[in-house]
Design a protein around this motif. Structure first.
Motif, PDB file in Angstrom:
ATOM      1  N   SER A  22      17.176  -0.383  27.301  1.00 41.32           N
ATOM      2  CA  SER A  22      15.796  -0.589  26.845  1.00 41.32           C
ATOM      3  C   SER A  22      15.303  -1.993  27.160  1.00 41.32           C
ATOM      4  O   SER A  22      14.113  -2.205  27.401  1.00 41.32           O
ATOM      5  CB  SER A  22      15.696  -0.335  25.340  1.00 41.32           C
ATOM      6  OG  SER A  22      16.014   0.997  25.020  1.00 41.32           O
ATOM      7  N   ASN A 161      19.272   4.592  18.381  1.00 47.65           N
ATOM      8  CA  ASN A 161      17.886   4.116  18.390  1.00 47.65           C
ATOM      9  C   ASN A 161      17.784   2.697  17.847  1.00 47.65           C
ATOM     10  O   ASN A 161      16.922   1.916  18.263  1.00 47.65           O
ATOM     11  CB  ASN A 161      17.017   5.059  17.554  1.00 47.65           C
ATOM     12  CG  ASN A 161      15.583   5.092  18.048  1.00 47.65           C
ATOM     13  OD1 ASN A 161      15.183   4.268  18.852  1.00 47.65           O
ATOM     14  ND2 ASN A 161      14.822   6.041  17.549  1.00 47.65           N
ATOM     15  N   SER A 165      15.850  -0.398  19.766  1.00 43.26           N
ATOM     16  CA  SER A 165      14.809  -1.230  19.172  1.00 43.26           C
ATOM     17  C   SER A 165      15.170  -2.706  19.223  1.00 43.26           C
ATOM     18  O   SER A 165      14.321  -3.566  19.492  1.00 43.26           O
ATOM     19  CB  SER A 165      14.554  -0.807  17.720  1.00 43.26           C
ATOM     20  OG  SER A 165      14.085   0.517  17.658  1.00 43.26           O
ATOM     21  N   SER A 168      14.798  -3.835  22.806  1.00 41.25           N
ATOM     22  CA  SER A 168      13.376  -3.821  23.171  1.00 41.25           C
ATOM     23  C   SER A 168      12.661  -5.031  22.594  1.00 41.25           C
ATOM     24  O   SER A 168      11.760  -5.600  23.226  1.00 41.25           O
ATOM     25  CB  SER A 168      12.713  -2.535  22.682  1.00 41.25           C
ATOM     26  OG  SER A 168      13.233  -1.406  23.350  1.00 41.25           O
ATOM     27  N   HIS A 311       9.408  -3.756  17.407  1.00 40.54           N
ATOM     28  CA  HIS A 311      10.817  -3.422  17.589  1.00 40.54           C
ATOM     29  C   HIS A 311      11.655  -3.926  16.414  1.00 40.54           C
ATOM     30  O   HIS A 311      12.561  -3.233  15.950  1.00 40.54           O
ATOM     31  CB  HIS A 311      11.317  -4.023  18.895  1.00 40.54           C
ATOM     32  CG  HIS A 311      10.506  -3.619  20.095  1.00 40.54           C
ATOM     33  ND1 HIS A 311      10.492  -2.337  20.572  1.00 40.54           N
ATOM     34  CD2 HIS A 311       9.658  -4.328  20.888  1.00 40.54           C
ATOM     35  CE1 HIS A 311       9.686  -2.260  21.625  1.00 40.54           C
ATOM     36  NE2 HIS A 311       9.174  -3.450  21.828  1.00 40.54           N
ATOM     37  N   ASN A 314      10.904  -1.840  13.514  1.00 40.63           N
ATOM     38  CA  ASN A 314      11.503  -0.519  13.657  1.00 40.63           C
ATOM     39  C   ASN A 314      12.918  -0.472  13.088  1.00 40.63           C
ATOM     40  O   ASN A 314      13.387   0.582  12.664  1.00 40.63           O
ATOM     41  CB  ASN A 314      11.517  -0.124  15.130  1.00 40.63           C
ATOM     42  CG  ASN A 314      11.742   1.362  15.318  1.00 40.63           C
ATOM     43  OD1 ASN A 314      11.190   2.185  14.582  1.00 40.63           O
ATOM     44  ND2 ASN A 314      12.556   1.717  16.287  1.00 40.63           N
ATOM     45  N   GLY A 368       5.408   0.834  16.344  1.00 37.12           N
ATOM     46  CA  GLY A 368       6.562   1.216  15.547  1.00 37.12           C
ATOM     47  C   GLY A 368       6.665   2.720  15.380  1.00 37.12           C
ATOM     48  O   GLY A 368       7.767   3.295  15.418  1.00 37.12           O
ATOM     49  N   LYS A 371       8.076   4.336  18.509  1.00 37.14           N
ATOM     50  CA  LYS A 371       9.525   4.186  18.675  1.00 37.14           C
ATOM     51  C   LYS A 371      10.300   5.222  17.873  1.00 37.14           C
ATOM     52  O   LYS A 371      11.419   5.584  18.240  1.00 37.14           O
ATOM     53  CB  LYS A 371       9.969   2.779  18.243  1.00 37.14           C
ATOM     54  CG  LYS A 371       9.234   1.643  18.920  1.00 37.14           C
ATOM     55  CD  LYS A 371       9.339   1.705  20.429  1.00 37.14           C
ATOM     56  CE  LYS A 371       8.522   0.614  21.086  1.00 37.14           C
ATOM     57  NZ  LYS A 371       8.507   0.748  22.558  1.00 37.14           N
TER      58      LYS A 371
END
Length: 509
Positions: A22, A161, A165, A168, A311, A314, A368, A371
């Motif tokens: 990412s 995930n 985040s 990212s 990010h 998130n 957010g 994502k």
């Protein structure tokens, strides 16, 4: 020292290496979203007709390439001759990593084509958009598909995930640096900056995909070969007939009966539109709403925060997802977006500090939400597998079908935004002196132009009414989505039952 560093990198968890991909996308894509429209309009002086033609062709290609590439990638998974083949087998994962190792560097090279004038602005605009989006689509499809292929449980997918985040957010630092070198009059520094970003991305894609491929080839090959041999003998003894191959038309018919898929893509279309609307018009809002009331450094800070905070935020949202579920968190973000927009509308454009907070938070919460939606798509992959009794989860194909409906929002965002601004204020970004007919110290009484709202008013109403409209439509469609709570638990349990007794998962998160 070098050997020790190499050993540390090789022994990184799979989730960390997966998340690092990412980083190599975001360092380029955030810069692209922020500057590509301004570059062609203000630097290359593209005309209005060429801009609309380019965006229209891009709209068509942007919509079609996701399901096309997804079908080419996953059509073989829809009809395997070995019932019960494990969805996260090394073969599937290695296939996706090979695609990432090829398309990642090509994606970085296509990014560079935007920042040097090498053809007529209209032709370059069209070719650059289509080429860039093609490689971005291949990268996104296989990266997102790995999220569904590497893990089944919500906890494991949330962990994957989480690192996406985190990396990212690190990649969004490129926005801070880009603001320092961005200059419409002198483009040289910005071009050098983009070359450095592309080189980092190429090296990163090559290294990360190679590490993952080595891990799955060495760690899972022997174990998988043994399991495959046993399964082949078992299947041969049973003489199981080959499964019927599913055509594209049959697959589309199955999706048309997938109620949750239809409600999700309707909601996600609006979300994609809103995300790209914020990205495309963020510089315009800063310039015409806050430029005369805040310093350049403050503007740079707001710009950077708006790209990094989603990010980081998130990471907190993912912890809420573990506790309350993705559905409840996404619904809460829609209500929050609606409430903040109404408060800002009532406060008016003269509340500078509140306006700064709203502009930044509007992007933070909108991005957010985007994502988190990949987790919802992985749940839809599970439901599609269970509803249609598939032997293999076609995760990349389903991500592609979602993008077929939702990606047009990327093109609608600049087109609808510029049209609304022009219709309300008379301001046309394609005119060389657009403000002369909108903002005037001595308006002519014989002309109706003095009745038109100022550009600042137009930007403010665009800023608040777009999220209000989006939030209302999204709450309506999200209320019809039923893949949560007990139904989601049932789908997860059925998918787990389908894979019990099969080859062990290769995930090492």
């Amino acid at each position: 020292m070098g050997l020790r560093l190499g050993a540390c990198i090789f022994h990184l968890p799979t989730a960390v290496i997966y998340g690092s991909l990412s980083l190599f996308v975001s360092i380029l894509h955030n810069v692209f979203l922020l500057y590509y429209v301004d570059t062609f309009v203000s630097v290359y002086k593209i005309d209005k007709l060429s801009f609309w033609i380019g965006e229209t062709v891009f709209l068509i290609w942007n919509s079609l390439n996701d399901p096309l590439f997804g079908w080419l990638s996953d059509r073989v998974f829809l009809s395997t001759q070995q019932p019960g083949a494990e969805i996260s087998s090394p073969e599937v994962v290695l296939k996706r990593l090979k695609a990432l190792s090829h398309n990642g560097p090509l994606f970085a090279i296509s990014f560079l084509a935007f920042w040097v004038a090498w053809a007529h602005p209209g032709l370059q605009f069209l070719l650059c958009l289509c080429m860039y989006d093609s490689f971005l689509t291949m990268v996104d499809l296989h990266h997102n598909a790995l999220l569904a292929d590497l893990a089944v449980s919500a906890k494991d997918r949330t962990s994957l995930n989480f690192y996406c985040s985190l990396f990212s957010a690190i990649g969004s630092l490129s926005v801070f640096m880009s603001y320092a070198v961005w200059n419409k009059e002198d483009f040289f520094s910005f071009r050098i900056f983009c070359v450095l970003l592309a080189l980092c991305s190429i090296v990163g894609f090559t290294l990360s995909t190679q590490l993952l491929r080595q891990r799955f080839e060495s760690g899972g090959k022997a174990k998988w070969d043994q399991e495959s041999t046993l399964k082949e003998l078992y299947i041969e003894n049973l003489s199981v007939p080959p499964e019927k191959r599913i055509t594209l038309a049959e697959y589309l018919q199955q999706l048309s009966r997938h109620r949750n898929f239809l409600w999700f893509v309707g909601m996600n279309l609006i979300q994609v539109f809103h995300c790209h609307f914020n990205s495309n018009f963020f510089p315009l809002f800063l310039e015409h709403l806050l430029s005369d009331q805040i310093s350049v450094s403050t503007g740079s800070f707001l710009l950077g925060v708006s790209y990094i905070a989603p990010h980081l935020n998130n990471l907190y949202f993912l912890s809420l997802c573990r506790r309350y579920g993705v559905y409840a968190v996404v619904r809460g973000l829609f209500f929050l977006k609606l409430a903040l927009s109404v408060v800002m509308l009532l406060a008016g454009p003269d509340q500078v500090y509140l306006l700064c907070i709203f502009i930044a938070s509007n992007r933070v919460f909108t991005e957010g939400t985007c994502k988190l939606l990949n987790l919802v798509v992985t749940d839809l992959v599970d439901e599609d597998l269970v509803l249609n009794r598939r032997k293999q989860a076609a995760s990349a194909l389903l991500f592609g079908m979602v993008a077929l409906v939702t990606k047009p929002g990327q093109t609608f965002a600049p087109l609808i935004g510029t049209w609304l601004l022009c219709a309300y204020t008379g301001y046309d970004i394609f005119q060389r002196n657009p403000l002369s007919s909108v903002v005037s110290a001595q308006p002519k009484l014989e002309s109706p132009a003095f009745l038109k709202p100022t550009l600042r008013q137009g930007c403010f109403y665009l800023l608040v009414f777009v999220p209000i409209t989006c939030a209302l439509l999204q709450l309506l469609s999200w209320s019809q989505f039923s893949l949560h709570g007990k139904r989601l638990q049932m789908v997860k349990a059925q998918r787990q039952n389908l894979t019990q007794g099969q080859a062990p998962e290769v995930k090492t998160i």
